[in-house]
Write an enzyme that holds these catalytic residues in place. Structure first.
Site, PDB file in Angstrom:
ATOM      1  N   HIS A  64      56.761  17.068 -59.190  1.00  0.00           N
ATOM      2  CA  HIS A  64      55.656  16.213 -58.744  1.00  0.00           C
ATOM      3  C   HIS A  64      54.425  16.363 -59.617  1.00  0.00           C
ATOM      4  O   HIS A  64      53.649  15.435 -59.759  1.00  0.00           O
ATOM      5  CB  HIS A  64      55.323  16.496 -57.277  1.00  0.00           C
ATOM      6  CG  HIS A  64      56.069  15.605 -56.357  1.00  0.00           C
ATOM      7  ND1 HIS A  64      55.536  15.054 -55.236  1.00  0.00           N
ATOM      8  CD2 HIS A  64      57.337  15.147 -56.442  1.00  0.00           C
ATOM      9  CE1 HIS A  64      56.444  14.286 -54.647  1.00  0.00           C
ATOM     10  NE2 HIS A  64      57.543  14.347 -55.359  1.00  0.00           N
ATOM     11  N   ASP A  65      54.258  17.524 -60.187  1.00  0.00           N
ATOM     12  CA  ASP A  65      53.150  17.694 -61.117  1.00  0.00           C
ATOM     13  C   ASP A  65      53.390  16.803 -62.340  1.00  0.00           C
ATOM     14  O   ASP A  65      52.536  16.020 -62.742  1.00  0.00           O
ATOM     15  CB  ASP A  65      53.039  19.161 -61.549  1.00  0.00           C
ATOM     16  CG  ASP A  65      51.867  19.378 -62.487  1.00  0.00           C
ATOM     17  OD1 ASP A  65      50.807  18.750 -62.252  1.00  0.00           O
ATOM     18  OD2 ASP A  65      51.994  20.150 -63.449  1.00  0.00           O
ATOM     19  N   GLY A  70      51.715  13.522 -65.996  1.00  0.00           N
ATOM     20  CA  GLY A  70      52.277  14.534 -66.886  1.00  0.00           C
ATOM     21  C   GLY A  70      52.170  15.929 -66.305  1.00  0.00           C
ATOM     22  O   GLY A  70      51.507  16.156 -65.295  1.00  0.00           O
ATOM     23  N   ASP A  72      50.567  18.759 -66.042  1.00  0.00           N
ATOM     24  CA  ASP A  72      49.225  19.232 -66.396  1.00  0.00           C
ATOM     25  C   ASP A  72      48.538  19.964 -65.254  1.00  0.00           C
ATOM     26  O   ASP A  72      47.308  20.096 -65.241  1.00  0.00           O
ATOM     27  CB  ASP A  72      48.361  18.053 -66.863  1.00  0.00           C
ATOM     28  CG  ASP A  72      48.220  16.986 -65.783  1.00  0.00           C
ATOM     29  OD1 ASP A  72      48.718  17.199 -64.651  1.00  0.00           O
ATOM     30  OD2 ASP A  72      47.604  15.939 -66.061  1.00  0.00           O
ATOM     31  N   SER A  74      47.928  18.992 -62.378  1.00  0.00           N
ATOM     32  CA  SER A  74      47.021  18.156 -61.571  1.00  0.00           C
ATOM     33  C   SER A  74      47.354  18.192 -60.087  1.00  0.00           C
ATOM     34  O   SER A  74      46.471  18.055 -59.250  1.00  0.00           O
ATOM     35  CB  SER A  74      47.024  16.712 -62.080  1.00  0.00           C
ATOM     36  OG  SER A  74      48.329  16.170 -62.046  1.00  0.00           O
ATOM     37  N   THR A 192      70.517  19.799 -54.666  1.00  0.00           N
ATOM     38  CA  THR A 192      71.422  20.836 -54.167  1.00  0.00           C
ATOM     39  C   THR A 192      70.692  21.897 -53.347  1.00  0.00           C
ATOM     40  O   THR A 192      71.298  22.605 -52.554  1.00  0.00           O
ATOM     41  CB  THR A 192      72.206  21.517 -55.322  1.00  0.00           C
ATOM     42  OG1 THR A 192      73.042  22.530 -54.781  1.00  0.00           O
ATOM     43  CG2 THR A 192      71.279  22.170 -56.337  1.00  0.00           C
ATOM     44  N   ASP A 236      71.925  19.092 -49.291  1.00  0.00           N
ATOM     45  CA  ASP A 236      73.276  19.623 -49.483  1.00  0.00           C
ATOM     46  C   ASP A 236      73.634  20.371 -48.198  1.00  0.00           C
ATOM     47  O   ASP A 236      73.162  21.479 -47.958  1.00  0.00           O
ATOM     48  CB  ASP A 236      73.291  20.560 -50.708  1.00  0.00           C
ATOM     49  CG  ASP A 236      74.569  21.388 -50.817  1.00  0.00           C
ATOM     50  OD1 ASP A 236      75.451  21.289 -49.938  1.00  0.00           O
ATOM     51  OD2 ASP A 236      74.672  22.145 -51.801  1.00  0.00           O
ATOM     52  N   THR A 239      75.924  24.129 -48.891  1.00  0.00           N
ATOM     53  CA  THR A 239      75.294  25.361 -49.385  1.00  0.00           C
ATOM     54  C   THR A 239      73.821  25.064 -49.705  1.00  0.00           C
ATOM     55  O   THR A 239      73.427  24.979 -50.867  1.00  0.00           O
ATOM     56  CB  THR A 239      75.992  25.876 -50.669  1.00  0.00           C
ATOM     57  OG1 THR A 239      76.047  24.801 -51.628  1.00  0.00           O
ATOM     58  CG2 THR A 239      77.393  26.371 -50.390  1.00  0.00           C
ATOM     59  N   ASP A 244      74.074  25.090 -56.796  1.00  0.00           N
ATOM     60  CA  ASP A 244      75.438  24.958 -57.308  1.00  0.00           C
ATOM     61  C   ASP A 244      75.761  23.474 -57.449  1.00  0.00           C
ATOM     62  O   ASP A 244      74.870  22.630 -57.389  1.00  0.00           O
ATOM     63  CB  ASP A 244      76.417  25.666 -56.354  1.00  0.00           C
ATOM     64  CG  ASP A 244      76.333  25.124 -54.929  1.00  0.00           C
ATOM     65  OD1 ASP A 244      75.685  24.064 -54.715  1.00  0.00           O
ATOM     66  OD2 ASP A 244      76.905  25.749 -54.015  1.00  0.00           O
TER      67      ASP A 244
END
Ligand SMILES: *[C@@H]1O[C@H](CO)[C@@H](O)[C@H](O)[C@H]1NC(C)=O
Ligand SMILES: *[C@@H]1O[C@H](CO)[C@@H](O)[C@H](O)[C@H]1NC(C)=O
Length: 322
Positions: A64-65, A70, A72, A74, A192, A236, A239, A244
């Site tokens: 998400h950053d 970019g 950075d 933020s 996963t 998932d 697991t 994995d």
């Protein structure tokens, strides 16, 4: 909202910025802060031991950053009286967490080597250590990112319409920007270890045919048709706290939680079907493509050289009032 994954969405945002993959170096802190890796690894280990679900949350923070303007740092900026950050946006609210763990790491790093290690680099290394800590692949993290001096909430919000285009178009788009189709699908494999809120998969388990009926029924118990939007379920189901290839094995059994997951495997010769089949039978192939993909992702939209700054508190730009 439910028809595309946050991962696709946030990767697309930074790609739209059109920045080239910048030059970073794995040895960037080898003289200025050699302890950085052990401090970060240590804190990630503690956090995951306490709460295995935190591994996915910390990985998610890096994605998400990178997604908003970019990689950075933020996303770590708190709201201020004069500007809304990225944390409070609907896509991040109640979804992103783990900020206090980044704070703890940053405080230790500031003691060990003041004003040297950027918050953006911390997120990239934390992502790697979270994946490794849950059994996933290891890789060397290119470093030398600097931190932004502003949040980019407007970039975060501008993107949803792109996803109406569907999987084929999104994959073509990523290929045009330098990712292979294999890398794109592998990065989706981050799920996963992910959790999703009932709100994001409700339509899929009540209204869709492209889902194993017994699996859908089992999910309805924890995700009522009305309400319960914030209830969490592992993506998932087999697991949930192990990095994995079970995510891909489940997709082949029509046990994908989100529409964006299951559309990777249709069983009818879909665009990504062969890749999902490949990863479901070879964890190594998944891991190899995951590593090249996440390293590329981590280089997008980065600030280097004299751009940006090294924040001393990840929540605030330097010099901001308390
Ligand atoms: C976030 O969580 C709070 C408290 O649980 C809830 O009141 C709010 O509606 C949630 N917001 C979103 C966007 O889900
Ligand atoms: C599976 O993926 C690997 C790695 O990307 C690739 O080299 C191989 O050719 C693929 N195998 C099949 C059967 O598609």
């Amino acid at each position: 909202m439910a028809s595309f994954s946050v991962l696709q969405w946030c990767m697309t945002v930074s790609i739209l910025l059109g920045s080239a993959f910048a030059q970073l170096s794995e040895n960037f802190y080898s003289t200025s802060c050699p302890q950085a890796f052990s401090i970060i690894k240590d804190e990630v280990k503690i956090a995951i031991k306490k709460d295995p679900g935190m591994g996915a949350s910390l990985l998610h923070l890096h994605f998400h950053d990178c997604g908003a303007g970019g990689c950075d740092g933020s996303i770590l900026l708190d709201d201020t009286p004069s500007s809304t950050g990225e944390k409070s946006l609907v896509v991040n609210l109640n979804t992103t967490r783990g900020y206090e763990i980044i704070d703890k790491i940053k405080a230790r790093l500031e003691k060990a080597c003041p004003a040297v290690v950027s918050c953006a680099d911390i997120l990239a290394v934390v992502a790697r250590d979270s994946v490794v800590g849950l059994g996933g692949p290891n890789w060397n993290v290119p470093l030398g990112r600097r931190d932004s001096t502003e949040a980019h909430p407007y970039l975060t919000e501008a993107i949803a319409p792109l996803f109406l285009a569907g999987l084929d178009a999104i994959i073509l788009f990523f290929e045009a920007k330098g990712f292979t189709k294999n890398e794109f699908v592998a990065l989706q494999g981050s799920h996963t270890i992910g959790m999703a809120r009932c709100l994001t998969y409700k339509n899929h388990i009540y209204d869709d045919k492209n889902i194993d009926p017994a699996y859908a029924a089992s999910l309805r118990a924890n995700c009522p048709k009305q309400g319960g939007d914030s209830k969490l379920t592992p993506i998932d189901s087999t697991t949930p706290f192990v990095f994995d290839n079970m995510y891909f094995i489940n997709l082949m059994k029509q046990k994908g939680l989100l529409v964006a997951d299951q559309q990777l495997y249709t069983g009818k010769g879909g665009t990504a079907d062969a890749i999902v089949a490949n990863y479901s039978s070879s964890k190594d192939n998944f891991f190899n493509n995951y590593v090249t993909g996440i390293v590329k992702l981590g280089k997008m939209g980065v600030l280097t050289g004299k751009d940006g700054e090294i924040r001393t508190n990840c929540r605030k730009v330097n010099g901001a009032k308390a």
